[in-house]
Design an enzyme around this catalytic site. Structure first.
Site, PDB file in Angstrom:
ATOM      1  N   HIS A 174     -28.847 -34.617 -29.022  1.00 22.85           N
ATOM      2  CA  HIS A 174     -28.386 -34.011 -27.774  1.00 22.85           C
ATOM      3  C   HIS A 174     -29.437 -34.202 -26.670  1.00 22.85           C
ATOM      4  O   HIS A 174     -29.114 -34.552 -25.540  1.00 22.85           O
ATOM      5  CB  HIS A 174     -28.155 -32.501 -27.960  1.00 22.85           C
ATOM      6  CG  HIS A 174     -27.014 -32.145 -28.855  1.00 22.85           C
ATOM      7  ND1 HIS A 174     -27.139 -31.277 -29.919  1.00 22.85           N
ATOM      8  CD2 HIS A 174     -25.713 -32.525 -28.842  1.00 22.85           C
ATOM      9  CE1 HIS A 174     -25.966 -31.131 -30.518  1.00 22.85           C
ATOM     10  NE2 HIS A 174     -25.085 -31.882 -29.897  1.00 22.85           N
ATOM     11  N   SER A 193     -25.062 -31.696 -35.450  1.00 20.25           N
ATOM     12  CA  SER A 193     -25.436 -30.289 -35.639  1.00 20.25           C
ATOM     13  C   SER A 193     -24.965 -29.799 -37.003  1.00 20.25           C
ATOM     14  O   SER A 193     -25.676 -29.047 -37.676  1.00 20.25           O
ATOM     15  CB  SER A 193     -24.794 -29.419 -34.555  1.00 20.25           C
ATOM     16  OG  SER A 193     -25.257 -29.774 -33.291  1.00 20.25           O
ATOM     17  N   LYS A 240     -17.014 -25.929 -36.540  1.00 18.55           N
ATOM     18  CA  LYS A 240     -16.558 -24.866 -37.430  1.00 18.55           C
ATOM     19  C   LYS A 240     -17.727 -23.977 -37.807  1.00 18.55           C
ATOM     20  O   LYS A 240     -18.872 -24.421 -37.808  1.00 18.55           O
ATOM     21  CB  LYS A 240     -15.937 -25.473 -38.688  1.00 18.55           C
ATOM     22  CG  LYS A 240     -14.687 -26.273 -38.379  1.00 18.55           C
ATOM     23  CD  LYS A 240     -14.378 -27.290 -39.484  1.00 18.55           C
ATOM     24  CE  LYS A 240     -13.366 -28.298 -38.984  1.00 18.55           C
ATOM     25  NZ  LYS A 240     -13.920 -29.601 -38.717  1.00 18.55           N
ATOM     26  N   ARG A 269     -21.605 -41.423 -30.978  1.00 11.26           N
ATOM     27  CA  ARG A 269     -22.476 -41.913 -32.039  1.00 11.26           C
ATOM     28  C   ARG A 269     -21.865 -43.072 -32.791  1.00 11.26           C
ATOM     29  O   ARG A 269     -22.505 -44.038 -33.120  1.00 11.26           O
ATOM     30  CB  ARG A 269     -22.775 -40.793 -33.043  1.00 11.26           C
ATOM     31  CG  ARG A 269     -23.707 -39.761 -32.501  1.00 11.26           C
ATOM     32  CD  ARG A 269     -23.593 -38.477 -33.238  1.00 11.26           C
ATOM     33  NE  ARG A 269     -22.323 -37.844 -32.948  1.00 11.26           N
ATOM     34  CZ  ARG A 269     -22.007 -36.624 -33.293  1.00 11.26           C
ATOM     35  NH1 ARG A 269     -22.853 -35.912 -34.006  1.00 11.26           N
ATOM     36  NH2 ARG A 269     -20.850 -36.104 -32.977  1.00 11.26           N
TER      37      ARG A 269
END
Ligand code: ADP
Length: 170
Positions: free
Chosen positions: A21, A134, A47, A96
């Site tokens: 990020h 993440s 999630k 990505r």
């Protein structure tokens, strides 16, 4: 961050913010005068958020405390409404792999049909961050793996608090 300055909005859940990020934020700063990191409660893709939204905003603000061109805010509702309210016509997203493409492309076209003045630009991170997400960091950290190579030091400190010292390789 108003006037004629070109502001880019970088939306996401950033749960947690990774060096991938950060790489995108720094690239976006080459195209825009300022970047607003817009932290969402959750997106359709994220999630099980591990960190509450207000805490995430605090941590990310700390990461960019010395960077006046970066602002960190939480947002909810439609991204285009948020962008319009901020006077920003530019949205930045990171790409990505091909696997990101379909969802991102759909979102970009939807956002543009909601507000035709918006432009979405996709940026590729440095090669060594193309595998980083993440959710992978959360998974490795929750199992006690060392994630120190993947997140900024301030984020790592928070992950240590949450998951214990092993996540920093200590
Ligand atoms: P979301 O839940 O909206 O996907 P994320 O916080 O996971 O939010 O990601 C926000 C944006 O950053 C997305 O455009 C995502 O593709 C991008 N991104 C995430 N990780 C990386 C990375 N390692 N390199 C480049 N871009 C990334």
């Amino acid at each position: 961050m108003t006037g004629n300055r070109r502001i880019a909005i970088y939306p996401g859940s950033f749960d947690p913010l990774t060096l991938g990020h950060d790489d995108i934020v720094r690239r976006a700063l080459k195209l825009a005068d300022g970047v607003v990191i817009a932290v969402a409660e959750r997106t359709t893709q994220a999630k099980d958020p591990a960190c509450p939204l207000d805490r995430r905003v605090e941590i990310i603000s700390e990461v960019y405390a010395d960077e006046p061109s970066v602002e960190v805010v939480q947002f909810s509702g439609l991204l285009v409404d948020f962008a319009r309210a901020r006077g920003a016509r530019l949205i930045v997203r990171g790409l990505r792999a091909v696997s990101d493409f379909e969802y991102e492309f759909q979102m970009a076209l939807m956002n543009r049909s909601l507000w035709p003045e918006i432009e979405v630009i996709f940026m590729a991170p440095a090669t060594n961050y193309t595998f980083l997400s993440s959710s992978l960091v959360r998974e490795v950290a929750s199992l006690g793996g060392d994630v120190s190579a993947f997140v900024p030091p301030i984020v790592l400190d928070h992950l240590v608090e949450y998951y214990g010292p092993r996540v920093a390789g200590r």
